[in-house]
Motif scaffolding. Structure first.
Motif: not given
Length: 232
Positions: A54-55, A57-58, A98-99, A101, A148, A151-152
């Motif tokens: 998962k990314p 952090k949101a 996420g992408r 924001y 990104q 993991r972002g």
């Protein structure tokens, strides 16, 4: 007697042998059982580990500081725009998504700009007036991460938005009353940012929509800022 002795000792040896055999069997059985338990525990431990698919952090927040340069839209001498003097800003922000924001912040913003009024001089070197202003600004941005990491954590960002600017104080050497510098103004924002692990670098353009100084036409603020900070 020899026969009795022989008969007596035989069961003892037999029992000893049997006990020894049983002891070996018990030890072997116990060892096998412990090994099985350890293996089972290891499997359960592996199954319980989080998966990083998962990314990163949101939601993230951080702080920054930087420098800015400001001028007013209508300032020019013989068709040449005046360059702004250096100011500075310090701020905090919260970012979610996420992408795509959204970001909300609060910053202390100190600007210093040249001021030109017809009759002050005929060349740029003749302009010595300046206006220093302190603001509390609330920027709101909506952006997209153009690129990104998996993991972002690292990203290249592009965002647009608006901010509300409330004047705290001002000073000048061109005989402008503090009340003539407007408070409670709105500005448009454009932001190009880079996340490099916990480090962030942002270029921000502030575009004033209304005159910043009453009685001075085309005095909308034009500010370019550079921020460096950390997110967590």
């Amino acid at each position: 007697m020899d026969n009795n002795s022989s008969n007596t000792s035989s069961p003892s040896m037999s029992n000893s042998s049997t006990n020894s055999s049983m002891g070996t069997t018990d030890n072997t059985s116990t060892g096998t059982y412990q090994s099985t338990t350890s293996s089972s525990g290891s499997n359960r431990s592996r199954e319980g580990r989080p998966k990083y698919d998962k990314p990163y952090k949101a939601f993230t927040g951080g702080f920054y500081a930087g420098a800015n340069t400001t001028r007013y839209r209508g300032e020019d001498v013989d068709g040449n725009n005046l360059n702004g003097r250096l100011g500075y800003q310090i701020g905090v922000f919260a970012r979610g998504g996420g992408r795509l924001y959204g970001q909300l912040g609060v910053e202390y913003f100190a600007t210093s700009s040249n001021f030109f009024n017809p009759g002050d001089g005929q060349t740029l070197n003749d302009i010595s007036g300046k206006i220093d202003t302190k603001w509390i600004q609330v920027p709101v941005l909506v952006g997209v991460k153009l690129a990104q990491s998996e993991r972002g954590i690292s990203a290249v960002r592009l965002a647009v938005g608006a901010e509300y600017a409330n004047r705290l104080s001002s000073s000048n050497n061109v005989n402008i009353d503090e009340g003539e510098i407007r408070s409670g103004t709105f500005l448009g924002l454009a932001n190009l940012g880079f996340d490099i692990g916990p480090l962030l670098i942002d270029f921000v353009y502030h575009h004033g929509f209304s005159d910043a100084v009453r009685g001075f036409n085309n005095s909308q603020r034009r500010t370019l800022g550079l921020n460096v900070g950390f997110k967590f």
